[in-house]
Write a protein that holds these residues in place. Structure first.
Motif, PDB file in Angstrom:
ATOM      1  N   PRO A 119       5.366 -11.324  -3.752  1.00 20.45           N
ATOM      2  CA  PRO A 119       5.694  -9.878  -3.911  1.00 20.45           C
ATOM      3  C   PRO A 119       6.503  -9.164  -5.013  1.00 20.45           C
ATOM      4  N   LEU A 144       1.441  -4.980  -9.432  1.00 20.84           N
ATOM      5  CA  LEU A 144       2.242  -5.550  -8.097  1.00 20.84           C
ATOM      6  C   LEU A 144       2.372  -7.053  -8.306  1.00 20.84           C
ATOM      7  N   GLY A 195      -0.835  -9.275  -6.504  1.00 20.18           N
ATOM      8  CA  GLY A 195       0.463  -9.185  -5.728  1.00 20.18           C
ATOM      9  C   GLY A 195       0.104  -9.705  -4.446  1.00 20.18           C
ATOM     10  N   GLY A 196       1.321 -10.615  -3.930  1.00 21.79           N
ATOM     11  CA  GLY A 196       1.251 -10.845  -2.344  1.00 21.79           C
ATOM     12  C   GLY A 196       0.063 -11.880  -2.262  1.00 21.79           C
ATOM     13  N   ASP A 197      -0.646 -11.779  -1.342  1.00 22.45           N
ATOM     14  CA  ASP A 197      -1.963 -12.770  -1.221  1.00 22.45           C
ATOM     15  C   ASP A 197      -2.910 -11.735  -1.265  1.00 22.45           C
ATOM     16  N   VAL A 200      -5.002 -10.126   1.643  1.00 20.68           N
ATOM     17  CA  VAL A 200      -4.415  -8.814   2.371  1.00 20.68           C
ATOM     18  C   VAL A 200      -4.523  -7.575   1.401  1.00 20.68           C
ATOM     19  N   THR A 225       2.887 -12.766   1.353  1.00 15.94           N
ATOM     20  CA  THR A 225       2.398 -11.534   1.490  1.00 15.94           C
ATOM     21  C   THR A 225       3.495 -10.641   1.399  1.00 15.94           C
ATOM     22  N   SER A 226       3.491  -9.593   0.926  1.00 17.88           N
ATOM     23  CA  SER A 226       4.480  -8.428   0.971  1.00 17.88           C
ATOM     24  C   SER A 226       4.952  -8.181   2.455  1.00 17.88           C
ATOM     25  N   MET A 275       0.992   0.353   1.975  1.00 20.34           N
ATOM     26  CA  MET A 275       0.311   1.569   1.182  1.00 20.34           C
ATOM     27  C   MET A 275       0.546   2.713   2.155  1.00 20.34           C
ATOM     28  N   GLY A 304      10.714  -3.846  -2.874  1.00 25.65           N
ATOM     29  CA  GLY A 304      11.130  -5.369  -2.352  1.00 25.65           C
ATOM     30  C   GLY A 304      11.323  -6.256  -3.503  1.00 25.65           C
ATOM     31  N   ALA A 332       6.090   0.401  -1.105  1.00 22.42           N
ATOM     32  CA  ALA A 332       6.961   0.288  -0.079  1.00 22.42           C
ATOM     33  C   ALA A 332       6.087  -0.222   1.202  1.00 22.42           C
TER      34      ALA A 332
HETATM   35  N1  SAH Z   1      -1.841  -8.308  -1.327  1.00 21.08           N
HETATM   36  C1  SAH Z   1      -0.733  -7.485  -1.175  1.00 21.08           C
HETATM   37  C2  SAH Z   1      -0.749  -6.000  -0.697  1.00 21.08           C
HETATM   38  C3  SAH Z   1      -1.558  -5.258  -1.635  1.00 21.08           C
HETATM   39  S1  SAH Z   1      -1.514  -3.295  -1.266  1.00 21.08           S
HETATM   40  C4  SAH Z   1       0.112  -8.340  -0.562  1.00 21.08           C
HETATM   41  O1  SAH Z   1      -0.227  -9.387   0.373  1.00 21.08           O
HETATM   42  O2  SAH Z   1       1.391  -7.980  -0.265  1.00 21.08           O
HETATM   43  C5  SAH Z   1      -0.255  -2.877  -2.031  1.00 21.08           C
HETATM   44  C6  SAH Z   1       0.932  -2.453  -1.035  1.00 21.08           C
HETATM   45  O3  SAH Z   1       1.815  -3.721  -0.824  1.00 21.08           O
HETATM   46  C7  SAH Z   1       2.024  -1.510  -1.451  1.00 21.08           C
HETATM   47  O4  SAH Z   1       1.335  -0.186  -1.379  1.00 21.08           O
HETATM   48  C8  SAH Z   1       3.148  -1.873  -0.645  1.00 21.08           C
HETATM   49  O5  SAH Z   1       3.036  -1.257   0.222  1.00 21.08           O
HETATM   50  C9  SAH Z   1       3.004  -3.306  -0.636  1.00 21.08           C
HETATM   51  N2  SAH Z   1       3.866  -4.142  -1.559  1.00 21.08           N
HETATM   52  C10 SAH Z   1       3.523  -4.979  -2.246  1.00 21.08           C
HETATM   53  N3  SAH Z   1       4.466  -5.582  -3.019  1.00 21.08           N
HETATM   54  C11 SAH Z   1       5.587  -4.778  -2.677  1.00 21.08           C
HETATM   55  C12 SAH Z   1       6.979  -4.882  -3.026  1.00 21.08           C
HETATM   56  N4  SAH Z   1       7.405  -5.650  -4.022  1.00 21.08           N
HETATM   57  N5  SAH Z   1       7.829  -3.919  -2.305  1.00 21.08           N
HETATM   58  C13 SAH Z   1       7.434  -3.135  -1.411  1.00 21.08           C
HETATM   59  N6  SAH Z   1       5.994  -3.118  -1.160  1.00 21.08           N
HETATM   60  C14 SAH Z   1       5.227  -3.937  -1.598  1.00 21.08           C
END
Ligand code: SAH
Length: 362
Positions: A119, A144, A195-197, A200, A225-226, A275, A304, A332
């Motif tokens: 994240p 991200l 970003g994240g996974d 996802v 994942t976030s 999202m 986050g 968020a």
């Molecule tokens: N693949 C990512 C998600 C991608 S969709 C995962 O697994 O985390 C993008 C959405 O993820 C953003 O609109 C928000 O809802 C969330 N997101 C990702 N990073 C974030 C962060 N640091 N803080 C808050 N929301 C986050």
């Protein structure tokens, strides 16, 4: 094994073709060493990385002696067996350190690795992610993913931003896929940092399919994942014994249908929305209309793990107004469910524990 040697100011001579040695060159440059590069006797080749000095190729034992006596470390990436013996003997004579390093892949077809970067904080990058970045020739990233120290994580690589500003795609997805495939077909080791996974809501599946269609080897390194880590950073566990035993992660990118909302209400578990800021109003109104109690706790965690992470707490019937008043913005994570109360009141011990865990991660 990592000995953590300090190379700052040391003279390092790297021996090997420009392409095979490019990552070794980049790594020593990044370590602060003065880097010299001998590509080979026949085709010296241009230096692969700016800032590297190319000495004249030694044509005699004496010339090798002079060169090797002048450096602190020799790193052999590739050379002929005869030259290897000459270099090793000269290093022994002059007590110059000698190391052998593996060549970067020069196979005709490279590969693509989709890397989940977590994240946005370095502590939540996996070892697998760091290893893939360290081996990359080219990294495609977006806003991200964690990018603060991309130069250190992928020192040998070119970095390309394929980021998407909210509501507008800087580089259309199909073009990004084409770029990944083209780089791999050109023989490069490609990392797509997400970003994240990657799987996802990351469009990772589409990128895997694009690579397979082009016969490009592709692997996926899962990320944190976030959907789980961002609530945790605000002290919210997505499950908690005796409170909920299930959580649903849903995209609020497009409005959520009444059928989906009915199921969500019926599950009676935690709902995590990514999202979801653009469709928040529609979501909470729909959940309430379809039977969710209006005092259900809701949290919105913005940015986050960033220095300005912010949590807005409310209830199903107040959160839309609170979010509008606070000017809540993407990125968020929205969390709806009883577990949200752990962040604000109720199980203080659990909330403290989770905050501590999130701080350690950050
Ligand atoms: N693949 C990512 C998600 C991608 S969709 C995962 O697994 O985390 C993008 C959405 O993820 C953003 O609109 C928000 O809802 C969330 N997101 C990702 N990073 C974030 C962060 N640091 N803080 C808050 N929301 C986050």
């Amino acid at each position: 094994m990592s000995l953590g040697l300090d190379f700052a100011g040391k003279r390092v001579l790297v021996i090997g073709g420009a392409r095979a040695a490019r990552r070794v060159l980049a790594r020593y440059l990044a370590s602060g060493a003065s880097v010299y590069h001998l590509a080979g006797p026949v085709s010296p080749g241009a230096p692969a990385v700016a800032g590297v000095t190319t000495p004249v190729y030694p044509r005699s034992l004496g010339a090798w002696d002079t060169l090797i006596a002048a450096v602190d470390l020799v790193a052999i990436v590739e050379t002929s067996p005869g030259t290897d013996v000459t270099i090793a003997a000269a290093c022994a004579r002059h007590r110059t350190w000698l190391t052998r390093e593996s060549a970067a892949a020069t196979a005709p077809v490279g590969s693509v690795t989709l890397v989940g970067g977590g994240p946005g904080v370095e502590g939540l990058l996996t070892q697998g992610a760091l290893a893939a970045l360290g081996a990359a020739d080219i990294v495609y990233y977006d806003r991200l993913g964690p990018t603060d120290r991309l130069d250190a994580w992928a020192p040998g690589a070119e970095h390309i931003d394929v980021g998407k500003a909210p509501g507008h795609h800087a580089i259309p997805q199909r073009d990004a896929e084409r770029m990944l495939v083209a780089s791999a077909l050109a023989g490069l080791t490609v990392v797509r940092l997400k970003g994240g996974d990657p799987f996802v809501f990351g469009r990772g599946g589409e990128e895997v399919l694009a690579c397979r269609a082009a016969d490009v080897p592709v692997t996926v390194i899962s990320g944190v994942t976030s959907a789980i880590a961002v609530p945790a950073a605000a002290g919210i566990p997505v499950t908690h014994r005796d409170i909920t035993r299930l959580f649903t992660v849903i995209s609020g990118h497009a409005p959520i249908s009444d059928t989906e909302l009915t199921h969500l209400v019926g599950l009676n578990g935690t709902i995590v929305v990514l999202m979801g800021i653009g469709t928040l109003q529609q979501l909470v109104a729909g959940l309430s209309r379809l039977g969710m109690r209006t005092d259900m706790p809701v949290a919105i965690v913005e940015r986050g793990f960033a220095h300005d992470q912010r949590t807005t707490l409310g209830r199903l019937d107040t959160i839309a107004g609170l979010a509008a008043g606070a000017g809540v913005r993407s990125p968020a994570v929205v969390v709806i469910g009883e577990v949200v109360s752990l962040a604000s009141h109720g199980d203080d011990a659990a909330a403290a524990l989770l905050r501590e865990a999130a701080e350690l991660a950050g």
